[in-house]
Design an enzyme around this catalytic site. Structure first.
Site, PDB file in Angstrom:
ATOM      1  N   GLY A   1      -0.870   0.968  13.962  1.00 50.13           N
ATOM      2  CA  GLY A   1      -2.142   1.018  13.256  1.00 50.13           C
ATOM      3  C   GLY A   1      -2.033   0.559  11.825  1.00 50.13           C
ATOM      4  O   GLY A   1      -3.002   0.558  11.080  1.00 50.13           O
TER       5      GLY A   1
ATOM      6  N   GLU B   1       2.956   6.195   3.735  1.00 47.88           N
ATOM      7  CA  GLU B   1       3.171   7.627   3.548  1.00 47.88           C
ATOM      8  C   GLU B   1       2.690   8.172   2.219  1.00 47.88           C
ATOM      9  O   GLU B   1       2.368   9.351   2.106  1.00 47.88           O
ATOM     10  CB  GLU B   1       4.657   7.932   3.762  1.00 47.88           C
ATOM     11  CG  GLU B   1       5.024   7.677   5.217  1.00 47.88           C
ATOM     12  CD  GLU B   1       6.504   7.754   5.518  1.00 47.88           C
ATOM     13  OE1 GLU B   1       6.985   8.847   5.790  1.00 47.88           O
ATOM     14  OE2 GLU B   1       7.165   6.696   5.482  1.00 47.88           O
TER      15      GLU B   1
END
Lengths: 173, 765
Positions: free
Chosen positions: B497, B732
């Site tokens: 994704g 992240e």
């Protein structure tokens, strides 16, 4: 005994335990409807049954005998894209793509509910004939479709663009 | 000129000074390529049509469907196991337990070898011993999933339960430092931090608790596997293709080359899609039964056998001097782990690189428990470490009577506080300034509980986001150029994704001087050159470095083939650049030849080069990190304690942004998972039984549409001269700092500090 699936007559499975979702995925190899939880908690398996959005993992296939079911594969059968599918691309309303077919089918069903005046938990006027699909209305009505990648903003923008733009523009003021 | 432009200009000058050895990637300076534009996702049309095929949708002739049975005790032995009724169920093909499982070597544990993928080193179904509540004790194969699920329910198992370590508090009394934390020392000491704290003019000394979390990818773990003679085919959903192949080869004692793993689409990973026991069991059962196996874990199964983020208890103590700089920075704590895995949740990492302090004490300890192996989940360590550190910073700012952003300004270090290295690129204060202006931070009252709108108390909070730059070694890429001016770039990498194929097509196009629509990126298959893991926000840089190497090799080869009749004759690879569908002299003059012309004269339809990326030396010389400032406006209901996040802005400094549309989505995704971490997510672990008590998406709560406001994302877009493409990974950092930004906003709204996650309404009443 048959079910109409994306316009095709399909025999009802002989094993009554087969869910509508497994009929689509395993028997018909229509993998677009996703299995995210098989418990009715995530919405990834959402399809349209006679135009209404349902969770196909909680539906036994045999219950849908004589009904017409549309899955993501049948939303725009001629190979073109449904306007909402276009809008998902335009607004990046996905990342991994796993919840996407369920979000799209759910939104199509949701737009029909709003058109029919069905209220949601955030609808102020329960007696109104039609619901204005404001930002809050869209978010409330789509909350049964989980997304873990965090594409929520793009999903809602795509749906607003397709089904509720004037109302949403007002709400954003 | 804006503050950002000023910094960009300064950074351009720095490139010369800081890189005597390696010049920056020339693509950083190229302004009019595909990079930096919002190319729509290449796989978008497939995804919106439901035509992206995931692992559990791969058809096979003669398929069997697997169902797993999980242990109900945390520690002990299987004393009786009756599968007779199961085997009698029509459609059942095969039942495997420890009694008839093939002898398998234990999985090589992730990080014990660069090629290892095992989330746990425990042997899989090799004996009667039970190691956690939920360990698989049987796998049933049947002609249909319905038959397998029913048949599984007929297995009877008796256990001799044994004492298990299920209390975190008790396990913590036996805690110890791990040998290392992601290759870094478990403890770092600078000066005497406790003494400095004791003598500080202002101080806070706080304890934070964070629970277990589940990745909760919407696609449950699944694999479709079969054997073709000695050849094994695994259609998986994985973030580590070649690592999984090497590890499976070791477990089954077969050559790596006899295994092919494919994973073109991963339905959400977040660190969770690695090698767990289900793939191993499916491969073994397929071998013994001679049939293809589809193992699609139920949602409960995901919670039972695929681990998540572990629980922590952390102490942050900060001591400031009268001038507002830090005398002491202490961040210590304990995480729950098992002996069989090595994910110590590096929660002290942010404190190692963020702030200048005279004395530091940073220590990580682990406490062993009898539980499912915990694993890496989006910003392991940094997500929950920043919750503790950045909440403490907010508390310190308040104790000092200064604005929390001003505190960060005073603590900005000149070089990395623990390694001493120069920063490769650090523009955190610019990110703060830009974010504060756009968010309207100046409207925040420093006095908590000073804004009320009807029933709702409204507050604003801010926190720092940070995540390291990583580039994984061992990646190789292949670049193939065809006579019609198209290119294929290939590496066994992963798409979960992030937009891997899209961004790499953009990068390949600019690297080769081709239009982006002429470049395809092939990935997701171990037949391609070996890729690195999709982890540590490293994949983009890892691929880019390998593609750069392969492209350089390709250019050298093209020059050789161009020969003496070419306008390029006599030029070396250093003299030329790829542009306009061919190679031209760097001086921009008319010495140019198109790829079509070079290949045509050489009589070739295509030419190909493969090369490995150079080792990531940049991280040895520089402190390379990404940064951000997270701004949150929270509303807390004065009557019910419910929290609503009404506004959120993330302002990031992550190097060059390669695709603004994808980047926005990725940042938002991290922030939204951070909202879950802050407000609702907890994998509930019953300390009496060791069993996860909410193994479903109905009871493990993730943010839904109504929980998510419109999230504003901005960035500095200042390239890091030491990173390929000038870019840092951004998968992240989005989640880091969010927990603290929300907690600080809730404090601003209510005057209540909550230091144990999630911040549920009961904690605010």
């Amino acid at each position: 005994m048959t079910i109409t699936i994306n316009g095709q007559q399909v025999a009802v499975p002989s094993d009554p335990r087969v869910s509508l979702l497994d009929l689509l995925r395993e028997h018909l190899h229509l993998g677009g409807s996703k299995k995210g939880c098989n418990q009715g908690a995530c919405g990834a398996c959402t399809v349209l049954a006679d135009g209404e959005r349902i969770l196909s993992c909680l539906a036994l296939a045999v219950q849908y005998e004589g009904r017409s079911v549309v899955s993501i594969e049948g939303l725009s059968p001629d190979g073109s894209l449904h306007p909402l599918q276009h809008a998902f691309i335009e607004h990046d309303g996905y990342q991994c793509g796993y919840c996407t077919p369920g979000q799209i089918c759910s939104a199509v069903g949701m737009a029909g509910e709003a058109k029919r005046g069905l209220p949601s938990a955030v609808t102020a006027d329960l007696a109104a004939d039609a619901v204005q699909l404001t930002h809050d209305e869209l978010r409330e009505r789509m909350s049964g479709n989980l997304c873990r990648c965090g594409a929520h903003n793009g999903i809602i923008a795509a749906i607003a663009d397709t089904f509720g733009r004037p109302a949403v523009a007002e709400a954003a003021e | 000129m804006s503050i950002i432009d000023t910094v960009k200009q300064a950074a351009t000058g720095m490139m010369v000074k800081l890189t005597p050895d390696a010049p920056p990637d020339p693509l950083i300076a190229r302004k009019h390529g595909a990079l930096g534009t919002s190319v729509p996702r290449i796989d978008g049309p497939r995804k919106v049509r439901g035509k992206a095929q995931f692992a559990a949708e791969v058809p096979a002739e003669n398929m069997t469907y697997a169902a797993l049975l999980y242990s109900t005790v945390a520690r002990g032995r299987i004393t009786a196991l009756d599968t007779a009724a199961t085997e009698a169920v029509p459609g059942v093909v095969f039942v495997m337990t420890h009694r008839n499982a093939p002898r398998l070597k234990p999985p090589a544990l992730f990080q014990t070898d660069p090629r290892a993928a095992g989330a746990s080193s425990l042997p899989v179904m090799q004996d009667a011993e039970i190691h956690w509540n939920g360990e698989p004790v049987a796998i049933v194969l049947a002609e249909t999933q319905e038959q397998a699920d029913h048949a599984k329910s007929l297995i009877t198992v008796a256990y001799q339960a044994e004492p298990a370590r299920l209390s975190f508090a008790e396990a913590a009394t036996q805690s110890h430092q791990p040998p290392n934390v992601m290759g870094e020392p478990a403890m770092i000491q600078v000066g005497d931090a406790e003494a400095a704290l004791a003598g500080a003019a202002f101080k806070v000394d706080l304890t934070f608790r964070t629970p277990r979390h589940s990745h909760a990818a919407i696609e449950p773990h699944a694999a479709t596997v079969w054997w073709d003679g000695d050849q094994l085919v695994v259609h998986d959903t994985t973030q580590m293709l070649h690592q999984e192949r090497w590890t499976l080869a070791g477990i089954f004692g077969i050559p790596e080359e006899s295994i092919r793993i494919l994973s073109p689409f991963v339905g959400g990973g977040f660190g969770g899609k690695g090698l767990w026991s289900h793939q191993i069991l499916a491969v073994a059962a397929s071998k013994l039964s001679g049939r293809p196996v589809r193992v699609a874990l139920s949602r409960e199964g995901v919670f039972r056998i695929a681990g998540g983020r572990t629980t922590t208890e952390q102490r942050v103590a900060l001591g400031a001097k009268a001038d507002g700089t830090l005398a002491a920075l202490i961040h210590t704590g304990i995480v729950a782990m098992t002996e069989h895995n090595n994910c110590p949740e590096q929660f002290t990492f942010p404190a190692r690189h963020l702030y200048a302090a005279d004395a530091m004490l940073l220590e990580q300890r682990v406490a062993e428990m009898d539980m499912l192996a915990n694993t890496f989940m989006r910003a392991p360590g940094e997500s929950i470490g920043t919750f503790a550190l950045e909440t403490a910073m907010d508390e310190l700012a308040e104790a000092m009577g200064i604005d929390p952003i001003e505190l960060r300004r005073r603590l900005e270090p000149e070089k990395d506080p623990t390694s001493g290295h120069a920063f490769s690129s650090r523009n955190i204060l610019e990110a703060y300034a830009k974010g504060a202006e756009r968010f309207g931070w100046d409207k925040r009252s420093p006095v908590p509980r000073s804004r009320r709108e009807g029933e709702w108390l409204v507050g604003m909070g801010v926190a720092t986001a940070t995540y390291p730059y990583y580039r994984m070694p061992g990646a190789a890429a292949r670049v193939t150029l065809t006579r019609d001016g198209h290119a294929r770039v290939a590496m066994a990498s992963h798409e979960m994704g992030m937009g891997t194929a899209t961004v790499q097509a953009q990068a390949g196009a600019d690297r080769l001087g081709l239009p982006v629509e002429n470049v395809t990126f092939e990935y997701g298959d171990t037949l391609l050159p070996a890729g690195t893991i999709a982890g540590g926000s490293s994949q983009t840089a890892s691929i880019a470095a390998a593609v750069t190497a392969a492209s350089a090799k390709l250019v050298a080869d093209l020059l050789k083939r161009a020969g003496n009749d070419s306008p390029l004759a006599g030029l070396s690879a250093d003299d030329v650049e790829a542009r306009d569908g061919g190679l031209g002299h760097r001086d921009g003059g008319d010495r140019f030849e198109s790829y079509a012309s070079i290949l045509g004269r050489a009589g070739l339809e295509e030419v190909s080069a493969e090369a490995e990326a150079p080792p990531p030396m940049e991280v040895m010389s520089y402190s390379m990190h990404s940064y951000g400032a997270q701004f949150c406006e929270a509303r807390v209901n004065a009557v019910t304690g419910e929290v609503r996040v009404s506004r959120f802005l993330g302002s990031f400094d992550t190097g060059r942004i390669l695709n603004p549309r994808n980047a926005t989505s990725q940042f938002r995704g991290g922030i939204i998972m951070g909202l879950g971490l802050a407000l609702m997510e907890e994998t509930e672990f019953d300390e009496r039984s060791g069993r996860v008590m909410n193994p479903s998406l109905a009871e493990y709560h993730v943010p839904v549409h109504l929980d998510v406001p419109e999230i504003d994302v901005i960035w500095t877009d200042i390239p890091d001269p030491h990173a390929p493409l000038g870019a840092h990974g951004i998968g992240e950092i989005g989640i880091t700092g969010v927990g603290a930004a929300v907690a600080n906003a809730i404090y601003s709204a209510t005057g209540k500090r909550v230091r144990d996650l999630p911040i549920t309404l009961d904690k605010l009443l």
